[in-house]
Each structure stands twice: as structure tokens, then as C-alpha cells.
Scaffold this motif. Structure first.
Motif, mmCIF file in Angstrom:
data_model
loop_
_atom_site.group_PDB
_atom_site.id
_atom_site.type_symbol
_atom_site.label_atom_id
_atom_site.label_comp_id
_atom_site.label_asym_id
_atom_site.label_seq_id
_atom_site.Cartn_x
_atom_site.Cartn_y
_atom_site.Cartn_z
ATOM 1 N N PHE A 19 -75.362 -15.568 -103.343
ATOM 2 C CA PHE A 19 -74.347 -16.438 -103.946
ATOM 3 C C PHE A 19 -72.952 -15.813 -103.893
ATOM 4 O O PHE A 19 -71.950 -16.525 -103.915
ATOM 5 N N ALA A 20 -72.886 -14.465 -103.857
ATOM 6 C CA ALA A 20 -71.578 -13.795 -103.822
ATOM 7 C C ALA A 20 -70.980 -13.835 -102.417
ATOM 8 O O ALA A 20 -69.750 -13.908 -102.264
ATOM 9 N N GLY A 21 -71.842 -13.783 -101.406
ATOM 10 C CA GLY A 21 -71.357 -13.790 -100.028
ATOM 11 C C GLY A 21 -70.614 -12.514 -99.686
ATOM 12 O O GLY A 21 -70.741 -11.508 -100.381
ATOM 13 N N ASP A 22 -69.801 -12.563 -98.629
ATOM 14 C CA ASP A 22 -69.119 -11.370 -98.132
ATOM 15 C C ASP A 22 -68.118 -10.784 -99.119
ATOM 16 O O ASP A 22 -67.837 -9.593 -99.084
ATOM 17 N N LYS A 23 -67.575 -11.630 -99.997
ATOM 18 C CA LYS A 23 -66.549 -11.108 -100.908
ATOM 19 C C LYS A 23 -67.115 -10.141 -101.948
ATOM 20 O O LYS A 23 -66.381 -9.343 -102.527
ATOM 21 N N GLY A 24 -68.438 -10.176 -102.182
ATOM 22 C CA GLY A 24 -69.084 -9.169 -103.038
ATOM 23 C C GLY A 24 -68.994 -9.410 -104.532
ATOM 24 O O GLY A 24 -69.379 -8.545 -105.321
ATOM 25 N N TYR A 25 -68.488 -10.543 -104.962
ATOM 26 C CA TYR A 25 -68.491 -10.881 -106.392
ATOM 27 C C TYR A 25 -68.679 -12.385 -106.540
ATOM 28 O O TYR A 25 -68.534 -13.136 -105.566
ATOM 29 N N LEU A 26 -69.023 -12.803 -107.761
ATOM 30 C CA LEU A 26 -69.209 -14.232 -108.021
ATOM 31 C C LEU A 26 -67.955 -14.791 -108.693
ATOM 32 O O LEU A 26 -67.427 -14.180 -109.627
ATOM 33 N N THR A 27 -67.498 -15.938 -108.242
ATOM 34 C CA THR A 27 -66.452 -16.656 -108.975
ATOM 35 C C THR A 27 -67.148 -17.487 -110.054
ATOM 36 O O THR A 27 -68.384 -17.560 -110.093
ATOM 37 N N LYS A 28 -66.351 -18.147 -110.874
ATOM 38 C CA LYS A 28 -66.913 -19.005 -111.906
ATOM 39 C C LYS A 28 -67.821 -20.065 -111.261
ATOM 40 O O LYS A 28 -68.908 -20.356 -111.754
ATOM 41 N N GLU A 29 -67.358 -20.597 -110.142
ATOM 42 C CA GLU A 29 -68.120 -21.660 -109.454
ATOM 43 C C GLU A 29 -69.426 -21.102 -108.883
ATOM 44 O O GLU A 29 -70.476 -21.736 -108.998
ATOM 45 N N VAL A 33 -73.272 -22.252 -109.899
ATOM 46 C CA VAL A 33 -74.279 -22.674 -108.916
ATOM 47 C C VAL A 33 -75.530 -21.790 -109.040
ATOM 48 O O VAL A 33 -76.657 -22.281 -109.058
ATOM 49 N N LEU A 34 -75.314 -20.473 -109.156
ATOM 50 C CA LEU A 34 -76.448 -19.537 -109.289
ATOM 51 C C LEU A 34 -77.280 -19.890 -110.530
ATOM 52 O O LEU A 34 -78.510 -19.986 -110.445
ATOM 53 N N MET A 35 -76.597 -20.120 -111.645
ATOM 54 C CA MET A 35 -77.307 -20.450 -112.886
ATOM 55 C C MET A 35 -78.100 -21.745 -112.725
ATOM 56 O O MET A 35 -79.264 -21.821 -113.124
ATOM 57 N N GLU A 36 -77.460 -22.748 -112.155
ATOM 58 C CA GLU A 36 -78.115 -24.056 -112.030
ATOM 59 C C GLU A 36 -79.289 -24.017 -111.061
ATOM 60 O O GLU A 36 -80.312 -24.662 -111.281
ATOM 61 N N LYS A 37 -79.137 -23.239 -109.983
ATOM 62 C CA LYS A 37 -80.221 -23.201 -108.988
ATOM 63 C C LYS A 37 -81.337 -22.239 -109.382
ATOM 64 O O LYS A 37 -82.510 -22.512 -109.140
ATOM 65 N N LYS A 54 -71.633 -20.101 -124.103
ATOM 66 C CA LYS A 54 -71.049 -18.852 -124.600
ATOM 67 C C LYS A 54 -71.192 -17.732 -123.556
ATOM 68 O O LYS A 54 -70.256 -16.972 -123.294
ATOM 69 N N ILE A 55 -72.373 -17.653 -122.947
ATOM 70 C CA ILE A 55 -72.606 -16.637 -121.907
ATOM 71 C C ILE A 55 -71.594 -16.823 -120.786
ATOM 72 O O ILE A 55 -70.962 -15.877 -120.317
ATOM 73 N N MET A 56 -71.446 -18.068 -120.358
ATOM 74 C CA MET A 56 -70.532 -18.370 -119.248
ATOM 75 C C MET A 56 -69.105 -17.975 -119.623
ATOM 76 O O MET A 56 -68.382 -17.401 -118.817
ATOM 77 N N LYS A 57 -68.725 -18.262 -120.873
ATOM 78 C CA LYS A 57 -67.370 -17.971 -121.322
ATOM 79 C C LYS A 57 -67.143 -16.457 -121.351
ATOM 80 O O LYS A 57 -66.129 -15.958 -120.862
ATOM 81 N N ASP A 58 -68.131 -15.741 -121.913
ATOM 82 C CA ASP A 58 -68.026 -14.275 -121.983
ATOM 83 C C ASP A 58 -67.871 -13.687 -120.588
ATOM 84 O O ASP A 58 -67.056 -12.808 -120.347
ATOM 85 N N LEU A 59 -68.694 -14.174 -119.672
ATOM 86 C CA LEU A 59 -68.673 -13.639 -118.312
ATOM 87 C C LEU A 59 -67.365 -13.967 -117.611
ATOM 88 O O LEU A 59 -66.812 -13.148 -116.881
ATOM 89 N N ASN A 60 -66.877 -15.165 -117.864
ATOM 90 C CA ASN A 60 -65.655 -15.581 -117.181
ATOM 91 C C ASN A 60 -64.413 -14.874 -117.683
ATOM 92 O O ASN A 60 -63.420 -14.774 -116.974
ATOM 93 N N GLN A 61 -64.507 -14.389 -118.929
ATOM 94 C CA GLN A 61 -63.334 -13.734 -119.497
ATOM 95 C C GLN A 61 -63.062 -12.370 -118.880
ATOM 96 O O GLN A 61 -61.959 -11.851 -118.963
ATOM 97 N N CYS A 62 -64.118 -11.788 -118.293
ATOM 98 C CA CYS A 62 -63.926 -10.420 -117.815
ATOM 99 C C CYS A 62 -63.406 -10.386 -116.378
ATOM 100 O O CYS A 62 -63.822 -11.151 -115.515
ATOM 101 N N ARG A 63 -62.496 -9.506 -116.149
ATOM 102 C CA ARG A 63 -62.002 -9.179 -114.808
ATOM 103 C C ARG A 63 -61.581 -10.383 -113.969
ATOM 104 O O ARG A 63 -62.138 -10.637 -112.899
ATOM 105 N N ASP A 64 -60.632 -11.126 -114.441
ATOM 106 C CA ASP A 64 -60.010 -12.214 -113.673
ATOM 107 C C ASP A 64 -61.021 -13.219 -113.144
ATOM 108 O O ASP A 64 -60.863 -13.734 -112.026
ATOM 109 N N GLY A 65 -62.082 -13.459 -113.884
ATOM 110 C CA GLY A 65 -63.059 -14.446 -113.428
ATOM 111 C C GLY A 65 -63.932 -13.969 -112.287
ATOM 112 O O GLY A 65 -64.671 -14.751 -111.696
#
Lengths: 97, 97
Positions: A19-29, A33-37, A54-65
Motif C-alpha cells: 500500500f505504501a509503494g515506492d515512496k515508502g510511507y502511507l498517506t491518509k488515503e 484503503v489499507l484499513m478498509e481492505k 480516533k486511531i485514524m486521527k491519531d495516526l494522521n496527526q503525526c509527521r505531516d500525514g
């Protein structure tokens, strides 16, 4: 031949990179997708949808998403601990444990 | 049908309980057996056996030598992060990623 645990670890690593692909990190989107699939069954049976938000919010708050491997794994650990607590209580109630 | 990730989480939970038994935590001996049986491949390829000794020492120092589910999972996270770092470097070197 890898053990069950080694196989499970490999699955988690490969899923992150899928899900991260070549960029090596996950964006919010990507994370959504990972959570839903990958956690569809878990999310469906979640009695309190606010927990997931809440989990999604906590995760999204860290390190510029950007959610790295370590953060993603922390999420999985949180889910596993919640599942384990449920499993232990449930098994004790049923007297199977 | 559970996803690969849900299956991996279930494997980790069930493996913990398999080695912990009814008492619900791992002793030093249980942990040693779990590591040897479930991470044999990983430990065999570990270039620095002191790392593993250090993990065991850290884990054993907490809570009277009783390793609960959360601590056990922390160990797995540590191993997974180390594996992932290796995987990322290795793949980059090979130019496959």
C-alpha cells in the motif's frame, strides 16, 4: 520453511509496502484503503466506530500525514491488543480457557 | 474470509496463548521456547547473537519475569522493524524497489 510467526511478520511487512509503494510511507488515503481492505472484518464488527476514527486521527496527526512502517505497526499492535483483550474475556466467559 | 492481515494478527495472538497456556503470560522459559520454535529462521540468520540476548534480557527484566501479551508483541514489533529496515536497504541495493 518459515514458521507461522515468521510468515505472519512477512505478511505484515509486505502488506505495508504493497500500500505504501515506492515512496515508502502511507498517506491518509493509503491508510484508509489499507484499513478498509485488510481490516474489513474487524471494522465491520467494531461496536464503537469512534474508536477507529480516533486511531485514524491519531495516526494522521503525526509527521505531516505520513505514516511510516513503525507507526503503521503501532496501529496493528493496538488492534491486536484490543482483539486479545476481547479474546481472553470471551474465552473466560465461555469457560473454554 | 479473513484478510491476510487479519489472519496474521490471529496467528500472533494464538501463538502467544499456545506458549503462555492458562496462566496467560510467558515465563523466561516459555519465551525461550517460543523464540526457538517460532523465530528459528530469523535467529539462525542473526549476525549478532548479542542482539537476541539483549532482547531476552530487556524482556525478562520487566514485571518479575512475566511477559504479557503486550510485551511479547513489542518484541515482535522490534523484530519486524529490524527485518523491514534490512528489507528496504536490501531491495534498494538490488534496485528492485
Amino acid at each position: 520453511m518459515p514458521s507461522h510467526m515468521e510468515h505472519a511478520m512477512k505478511t505484515m511487512m509486505f502488506t505495508f509496502h504493497k500500500f505504501a509503494g515506492d515512496k515508502g510511507y502511507l498517506t491518509k488515503e493509503d491508510l484508509q484503503v489499507l484499513m478498509e481492505k485488510e481490516f474489513a472484518g474487524l471494522l465491520k464488527n467494531q461496536k464503537d466506530p469512534l474508536n477507529v476514527e480516533k486511531i485514524m486521527k491519531d495516526l494522521n496527526q503525526c509527521r505531516d500525514g505520513k505514516v511510516g512502517f513503525q507507526n503503521c505497526f503501532s496501529l496493528i499492535v493496538g488492534l491486536a491488543i484490543a482483539c486479545n483483550d476481547y479474546f481472553v474475556v470471551h474465552m473466560k466467559q465461555k469457560g473454554k480457557k
